[in-house]
Write an enzyme that holds these catalytic residues in place. Structure first.
Site, PDB file in Angstrom:
ATOM      1  N   GLY A   1       0.785  -1.238   0.000  1.00  0.00           N
ATOM      2  CA  GLY A   1       0.000   0.000   0.000  1.00  0.00           C
ATOM      3  C   GLY A   1       0.813   1.281   0.000  1.00  0.00           C
ATOM      4  N   THR A   2       2.121   1.187   0.246  1.00  0.00           N
ATOM      5  CA  THR A   2       2.934   2.409   0.229  1.00  0.00           C
ATOM      6  C   THR A   2       3.628   2.612  -1.120  1.00  0.00           C
ATOM      7  OG1 THR A   2       4.721   1.139   1.218  1.00  0.00           O
ATOM      8  CG2 THR A   2       3.388   2.475   2.722  1.00  0.00           C
TER       9      THR A   2
ATOM     10  N   ILE B   1       1.426   2.473  -7.018  1.00  0.00           N
ATOM     11  CA  ILE B   1      -0.018   2.388  -7.218  1.00  0.00           C
ATOM     12  C   ILE B   1      -0.722   2.105  -5.886  1.00  0.00           C
ATOM     13  CG2 ILE B   1      -0.091  -0.097  -7.855  1.00  0.00           C
ATOM     14  CD1 ILE B   1      -2.212   2.735  -9.431  1.00  0.00           C
TER      15      ILE B   1
ATOM     16  N   ARG C   1       5.542  -3.345   6.752  1.00  0.00           N
ATOM     17  CA  ARG C   1       6.605  -3.966   7.547  1.00  0.00           C
ATOM     18  C   ARG C   1       6.926  -3.068   8.736  1.00  0.00           C
ATOM     19  NH1 ARG C   1      10.693  -4.929   2.773  1.00  0.00           N
ATOM     20  NH2 ARG C   1       9.521  -3.166   1.983  1.00  0.00           N
TER      21      ARG C   1
ATOM     22  N   LYS D   1       3.354 -12.978 -14.059  1.00  0.00           N
ATOM     23  CA  LYS D   1       1.972 -12.619 -13.713  1.00  0.00           C
ATOM     24  C   LYS D   1       0.990 -13.685 -14.225  1.00  0.00           C
ATOM     25  CE  LYS D   1       2.588  -7.644 -13.118  1.00  0.00           C
ATOM     26  NZ  LYS D   1       2.265  -6.271 -13.525  1.00  0.00           N
TER      27      LYS D   1
ATOM     28  N   ARG E   1      -1.654 -15.903 -12.039  1.00  0.00           N
ATOM     29  CA  ARG E   1      -3.071 -16.093 -12.403  1.00  0.00           C
ATOM     30  C   ARG E   1      -3.449 -17.580 -12.334  1.00  0.00           C
ATOM     31  NH1 ARG E   1      -4.920 -12.348 -17.573  1.00  0.00           N
ATOM     32  NH2 ARG E   1      -4.510 -10.306 -16.611  1.00  0.00           N
TER      33      ARG E   1
HETATM   34  N1  NAP Z   1       1.233   0.016 -15.831  1.00  0.00           N
HETATM   35  C1  NAP Z   1       2.293   0.688 -15.428  1.00  0.00           C
HETATM   36  O1  NAP Z   1       2.686   1.719 -16.001  1.00  0.00           O
HETATM   37  C2  NAP Z   1       3.035   0.199 -14.224  1.00  0.00           C
HETATM   38  C3  NAP Z   1       4.112   0.946 -13.720  1.00  0.00           C
HETATM   39  C4  NAP Z   1       4.746   0.487 -12.557  1.00  0.00           C
HETATM   40  C5  NAP Z   1       4.320  -0.691 -11.945  1.00  0.00           C
HETATM   41  N2  NAP Z   1       3.281  -1.396 -12.481  1.00  0.00           N
HETATM   42  C6  NAP Z   1       2.795  -2.625 -11.847  1.00  0.00           C
HETATM   43  O2  NAP Z   1       2.115  -2.240 -10.655  1.00  0.00           O
HETATM   44  C7  NAP Z   1       2.329  -3.222  -9.641  1.00  0.00           C
HETATM   45  C8  NAP Z   1       2.884  -2.530  -8.392  1.00  0.00           C
HETATM   46  O3  NAP Z   1       4.123  -1.931  -8.732  1.00  0.00           O
HETATM   47  P1  NAP Z   1       4.622  -0.587  -8.022  1.00  0.00           P
HETATM   48  O4  NAP Z   1       5.680   0.006  -8.895  1.00  0.00           O
HETATM   49  O5  NAP Z   1       3.425   0.217  -7.623  1.00  0.00           O
HETATM   50  O6  NAP Z   1       5.300  -1.204  -6.711  1.00  0.00           O
HETATM   51  P2  NAP Z   1       6.338  -0.453  -5.723  1.00  0.00           P
HETATM   52  O7  NAP Z   1       6.201   1.022  -5.846  1.00  0.00           O
HETATM   53  O8  NAP Z   1       7.684  -1.074  -5.919  1.00  0.00           O
HETATM   54  O9  NAP Z   1       5.748  -0.849  -4.305  1.00  0.00           O
HETATM   55  C9  NAP Z   1       6.029  -2.076  -3.716  1.00  0.00           C
HETATM   56  C10 NAP Z   1       5.259  -2.170  -2.412  1.00  0.00           C
HETATM   57  O10 NAP Z   1       5.517  -3.459  -1.841  1.00  0.00           O
HETATM   58  C11 NAP Z   1       5.938  -3.261  -0.484  1.00  0.00           C
HETATM   59  N3  NAP Z   1       6.839  -4.327  -0.101  1.00  0.00           N
HETATM   60  C12 NAP Z   1       8.106  -4.554  -0.525  1.00  0.00           C
HETATM   61  N4  NAP Z   1       8.617  -5.647   0.067  1.00  0.00           N
HETATM   62  C13 NAP Z   1       7.641  -6.121   0.902  1.00  0.00           C
HETATM   63  C14 NAP Z   1       7.558  -7.215   1.799  1.00  0.00           C
HETATM   64  N5  NAP Z   1       8.582  -8.075   1.945  1.00  0.00           N
HETATM   65  N6  NAP Z   1       6.424  -7.416   2.498  1.00  0.00           N
HETATM   66  C15 NAP Z   1       5.372  -6.569   2.354  1.00  0.00           C
HETATM   67  N7  NAP Z   1       5.376  -5.487   1.522  1.00  0.00           N
HETATM   68  C16 NAP Z   1       6.508  -5.275   0.801  1.00  0.00           C
HETATM   69  C17 NAP Z   1       6.630  -1.905  -0.483  1.00  0.00           C
HETATM   70  O11 NAP Z   1       6.688  -1.417   0.833  1.00  0.00           O
HETATM   71  P3  NAP Z   1       7.779  -0.316   1.299  1.00  0.00           P
HETATM   72  O12 NAP Z   1       7.197   1.014   0.880  1.00  0.00           O
HETATM   73  O13 NAP Z   1       7.819  -0.492   2.755  1.00  0.00           O
HETATM   74  O14 NAP Z   1       9.068  -0.656   0.625  1.00  0.00           O
HETATM   75  C18 NAP Z   1       5.680  -1.120  -1.370  1.00  0.00           C
HETATM   76  O15 NAP Z   1       4.543  -0.718  -0.654  1.00  0.00           O
HETATM   77  C19 NAP Z   1       3.283  -4.281 -10.233  1.00  0.00           C
HETATM   78  O16 NAP Z   1       2.514  -5.390 -10.665  1.00  0.00           O
HETATM   79  C20 NAP Z   1       3.913  -3.563 -11.414  1.00  0.00           C
HETATM   80  O17 NAP Z   1       4.264  -4.457 -12.458  1.00  0.00           O
HETATM   81  C21 NAP Z   1       2.627  -0.966 -13.595  1.00  0.00           C
END
Ligand code: NAP
Length: 207
Positions: A12-13, A16, A36, A133, A137
């Site tokens: 959640g942090t 997205i 965490r 992914k 699924r």
């Molecule tokens: N369509 C697009 O343009 C696009 C762009 C980017 C991503 N995406 C997709 O969106 C999805 C999310 O990506 P994102 O970039 O939003 O992710 P992100 O910013 O890297 O966020 C990851 C999240 O997971 C948490 N996390 C990391 N390790 C963890 C653990 N061991 N236990 C629990 N939580 C943990 C992090 O917490 P901390 O904050 O504490 O580290 C953070 O909240 C992915 O499927 C990605 O492929 C799509």
């Protein structure tokens, strides 16, 4: 009376994730964020944690790699949304295992938020992530867990962030002598505002 489902957001942090948490809380869902313990007091996350607190979000300490913490968190809700980053997509088998053990989840939305990976024909490095992914699924379906796959296409804000940072952190890896333009250079791409992706995701939960 319309009783809203309790929603747990894992990741959640993140990029997205923070929009999902906000959309869920603003839609009136009792909203839980798995964070965490070591990260909750991290100064880099102070603003986001404070904004979640102001929305009444309930923090649950937990790590994706800790099965019992996951089960305990999942036991408190009806809906699980994962927004973990690309490096943790494969590790969502741990969420699937915890959902199976908890046995109470009405719907799981895994970390997708991109193209429809069952139909995409991506090139690397996106192809590997798409394949993972797809595997997630199939694992969800094999376990008989009710699911929604959220296909949103590109994040508009994320693209702007990348473009703004091209000159700095990305410049070392950019090709300097040759650029390959895929197809004929005219395919259309779709980008969606993160706020809209989050609002739609929460609507997909229905209740
Ligand atoms: N369509 C697009 O343009 C696009 C762009 C980017 C991503 N995406 C997709 O969106 C999805 C999310 O990506 P994102 O970039 O939003 O992710 P992100 O910013 O890297 O966020 C990851 C999240 O997971 C948490 N996390 C990391 N390790 C963890 C653990 N061991 N236990 C629990 N939580 C943990 C992090 O917490 P901390 O904050 O504490 O580290 C953070 O909240 C992915 O499927 C990605 O492929 C799509």
């Amino acid at each position: 009376m319309d009783v809203k489902s309790k929603i747990l957001i894992i990741g959640g942090t993140g990029n997205i994730g923070k929009y999902l948490v906000e959309a869920s809380a603003k839609a009136g869902h009792p909203t839980f964020a798995l964070v965490r313990e070591s990260k909750i007091s991290d100064s880099k996350r102070a603003a986001i944690i404070e904004s979640f607190k102001s929305l009444g979000v309930i923090f649950l300490h937990g790590d994706l790699h800790n099965h019992q913490q996951l089960v305990n968190a999942i036991n408190q809700v009806e809906i699980v949304i994962s927004a973990v980053g690309g490096d943790l997509v494969a590790h969502q088998v741990k969420i699937i295992a915890a959902i199976k053990e908890a046995g109470n989840i009405k719907r799981f939305l895994p970390s997708e938020f991109g193209v429809d990976v069952d139909r995409a024909h991506a090139v690397e490095p996106a192809a590997s992530l798409s394949r993972t992914k797809v595997e997630i699924r199939r694992a969800i379906e094999a376990e008989g867990i009710p699911y929604t796959y959220l296909v949103s296409n590109g994040f508009a804000g994320y693209l702007i962030y990348i473009l703004n940072n091209f000159g700095d952190s990305f410049s070392a890896s950019l090709p300097r002598d040759k650029i390959v333009i895929l197809c004929d250079g005219n395919p259309k791409v779709v980008f969606t505002k993160e706020e809209d992706i989050a609002a739609y995701t929460i609507k997909a939960v229905k209740r």
